[in-house]
Design an enzyme around this catalytic site. Structure first.
Site, PDB file in Angstrom:
ATOM      1  CB  ILE B 116      -0.760  -0.205   1.106  1.00 11.55           C
ATOM      2  CG1 ILE B 116      -2.068  -1.164   0.970  1.00 11.55           C
ATOM      3  CG2 ILE B 116      -1.709   1.382   1.327  1.00 11.55           C
ATOM      4  CD1 ILE B 116      -2.612  -1.508   1.922  1.00 11.55           C
ATOM      5  CB  ILE B 196      -4.494   5.082   5.248  1.00  6.22           C
ATOM      6  CG1 ILE B 196      -3.472   4.539   5.271  1.00  6.22           C
ATOM      7  CG2 ILE B 196      -5.732   6.160   5.188  1.00  6.22           C
ATOM      8  CD1 ILE B 196      -2.982   4.604   3.136  1.00  6.22           C
ATOM      9  CB  SER B 197      -1.691   1.907   9.958  1.00  6.27           C
ATOM     10  OG  SER B 197      -1.036   2.720   9.672  1.00  6.27           O
ATOM     11  NE  ARG B 198      -6.864  -2.839  11.176  1.00  4.77           N
ATOM     12  CZ  ARG B 198      -6.797  -2.895  10.113  1.00  4.77           C
ATOM     13  NH1 ARG B 198      -6.963  -1.419   8.997  1.00  4.77           N
ATOM     14  NH2 ARG B 198      -6.864  -3.791   9.562  1.00  4.77           N
ATOM     15  CD  GLU B 227     -11.742   1.922  12.592  1.00  6.05           C
ATOM     16  OE1 GLU B 227     -10.725   2.415  12.162  1.00  6.05           O
ATOM     17  OE2 GLU B 227     -12.521   1.246  12.382  1.00  6.05           O
ATOM     18  CG  HIS B 246     -11.173   1.059   8.165  1.00  2.00           C
ATOM     19  ND1 HIS B 246     -11.860   0.313   9.985  1.00  2.00           N
ATOM     20  CD2 HIS B 246     -10.976   0.484   8.015  1.00  2.00           C
ATOM     21  CE1 HIS B 246     -10.051  -0.885   9.474  1.00  2.00           C
ATOM     22  NE2 HIS B 246      -9.625  -0.298   8.109  1.00  2.00           N
TER      23      HIS B 246
END
Lengths: 271, 282
Positions: B116, B196-198, B227, B246
């Site tokens: 990514i 944009i990972s965790r 989330e 997400h």
């Protein structure tokens, strides 16, 4: 001159006998009557190339925000009513999709360069075809007829200047040629699009969505239907609105003014 | 019924794979995960039951990279803010409130240069961005050259120079709270953090503090912990923060491809063949 103010008409020109030059911010000069100004012996300048990258960046930003439903997503993420994120909430993929660029000038070409990195298939329509090397560099395919571009594109991006020929270039007919899953992105001028036809097309799902940095007028009246449609993103004509670029624009305008007043050749003169 | 189940397609972390579930499904052979993140799975536990695990690395990369770029551009050009200004009932706004930051030519620091991260580099290069990256291992020279990326062996060096810091690592015990007070303070006060990972890769409290006190300029996050965030969380109220639900892989195309990849893996496992994207406990 910033944001088309003041309005340059006969009355104003008659009241300013010593006016030598009008330096206009940005690249568009559709708001100026060049013949009228010339008849008063007043020179005109703009800031053509400095705006191109930011405007191309914004075109990409609008395409990505629209396809991935960024504004809606943000509202869901911060809304006091949100308890969970639904599993079936989806956007549309940009990578590998087809982008049709209407108007392949400096800005249109910069959009193509960026879109290529997203593995997009690029079609373009322009008054004239670009050179082969320029086409190959971005993998762009020329569509002599705008219809071909409209029928095949997932995203249609308008990057033309406003002239009598491009006025209402995108009307009912053109919108109906577009895919019902397609998105219209306008970073040129509001008048390029027949706004009433656009509202109808969006309401009747003739096209899927629109993202507009420009409208007619700017700003739109507060009760305009475009402001209320869920599938529309509107930005307040921010194509060149970055600190860096605005600074350079100002510097260029001052250069042109100083040259004009000194009787020297004017950089970025518009003839 | 539970004796018939041979495969589980895990959609959005459901069902929860725990000891109880694994014990109740004696013929379970494979779990296919929708997506690439594995942090919600206890791989050792699953392996102890003789169950194979697969994820979907190929299907997610483009859509997640696109989402990263979408967030970077939206944050830089203040898209959400100015859209609300454009449609608000009041027509008054200050010019200074709509000026953004120039993306083309700015410096992007990518933390985590996997599939990514590399796709992000490819996209950013087209915006004439200067690219720095930090990764467990250095990429090959041709890969670096293809995107004009410069390796930063120390994360500090990347943090100090980047205008945009994009976090693209997988969540592991080593990357938990990777970005904390110290890292945020190393960043430029004009910089933007994009995650944009965790959520757990970033120390959220430190982030709130940093944003409130101008230690960094802005943040754009597709992921948080938890989330969604509790509705009274400060991150939801800050002007210089964009949060998205997400949506990294949430496109029609990606979900289709993820499902295809999952089915491939499931069929391979059930037929005793090598699985295309098997994940082994490390």
């Amino acid at each position: 001159m910033w944001y088309h103010k003041p309005v340059v008409n006969k009355e104003l020109l008659q009241s300013l006998p010593n006016l030598r030059i009008v330096a206009s911010s940005g690249v568009g000069i559709d708001h100026l009557d060049l013949n009228l100004l010339s008849s008063f012996g007043v020179k005109v300048s703009n800031t053509p190339f400095v705006v191109s990258t930011d405007t191309a960046d914004l075109g990409m930003a609008l395409m990505l925000a629209s396809s991935r439903r960024l504004v809606e997503g943000y509202e869901m993420a911060v809304s006091p009513d949100t308890e969970y994120f639904p599993a079936d909430w989806l956007g549309t993929e940009v990578s590998g999709a087809t982008l049709g660029i209407v108007g392949m000038g400096t800005i249109g070409y910069k959009v193509a360069e960026r879109a290529k990195a997203f593995e997009m298939k690029i079609l373009y329509h322009n008054r004239s075809q670009r050179k082969k090397e320029e086409e190959s560099a971005v993998g762009a395919v020329y569509c002599k007829k705008i219809d071909d571009l409209l029928q095949q594109s997932d995203f249609v991006l308008l990057a033309v200047n406003l002239t009598p020929q491009t006025h209402k270039l995108i009307g009912k007919r053109e919108l109906e040629l577009m895919k019902p899953t397609a998105t219209l992105i306008n970073i040129s001028r509001g008048l390029i699009v027949d706004q009433d036809a656009l509202v109808e097309a969006l309401q009747n799902k003739v096209i899927k969505a629109a993202a507009l940095d420009v409208t007619y007028p700017e700003p739109l009246p507060r009760d305009h239907p475009l402001l209320k449609l869920k599938n529309v993103i509107i930005t307040p004509h921010i194509g060149s609105a970055t600190k860096k670029t605005r600074r350079i624009m100002m510097e260029e305008m001052i250069e042109s003014i100083q040259a004009g007043l000194a009787g020297l050749p004017i950089p970025h003169e518009v003839l | 019924l539970s004796k018939k189940v041979q495969a589980i397609y895990l959609w959005w972390h459901k069902p929860v794979i725990d000891q109880e579930l694994l014990q109740s499904l004696p013929n379970l052979k494979v779990i296919a995960n929708s997506g690439v993140g594995m942090d919600h799975l206890d791989l050792k536990l699953v392996a102890s039951f003789g169950v194979k695990v697969a994820n979907a690395p190929r299907a997610v990369s483009s859509s997640t990279a696109d989402a990263g770029m979408a967030l970077l551009l939206a944050s830089a050009r203040r898209l959400v803010e100015v859209h609300h200004i454009a449609i608000s009932s009041s027509m008054d706004y200050c010019e200074a409130d709509i000026l953004g930051v120039k993306v083309s030519g700015a410096t992007l620091g990518i933390i985590g240069m996997g599939r990514i991260g590399y796709k992000i580099a490819l996209r950013a290069k087209a915006f004439e961005m200067k690219i720095l990256y930090h990764n467990r291992t250095r990429r090959k020279a041709q890969e670096e050259q293809a995107v004009g990326a410069t390796y930063c062996e120390k994360i500090d060096s990347l943090l100090q120079q980047a205008d945009f810091v994009m976090v693209v690592v997988s969540l592991t015990p080593q990357t938990c709270n990777l970005i904390g007070k110290r890292e945020l303070e190393l960043m430029k006060p004009t910089a933007t953090l994009i995650n944009i990972s965790r959520g757990a890769v970033v120390d959220q409290e430190a982030l709130v503090m940093a944003l409130q006190t101008g230690v960094i300029g802005a943040a754009a996050m597709d992921v948080t912990y938890p989330e969604p965030l509790p509705r009274d969380h400060l991150l939801l109220k800050l002007k210089n923060v964009i949060i998205t639900p997400h949506l990294g892989i949430k496109t029609d195309k990606a979900t289709y491809m993820i499902t295809e990849e999952a089915v491939e893996n499931i069929l391979a496992a059930l037929n005793g063949l090598p699985m295309p994207s098997e994940v082994l406990p490390s």
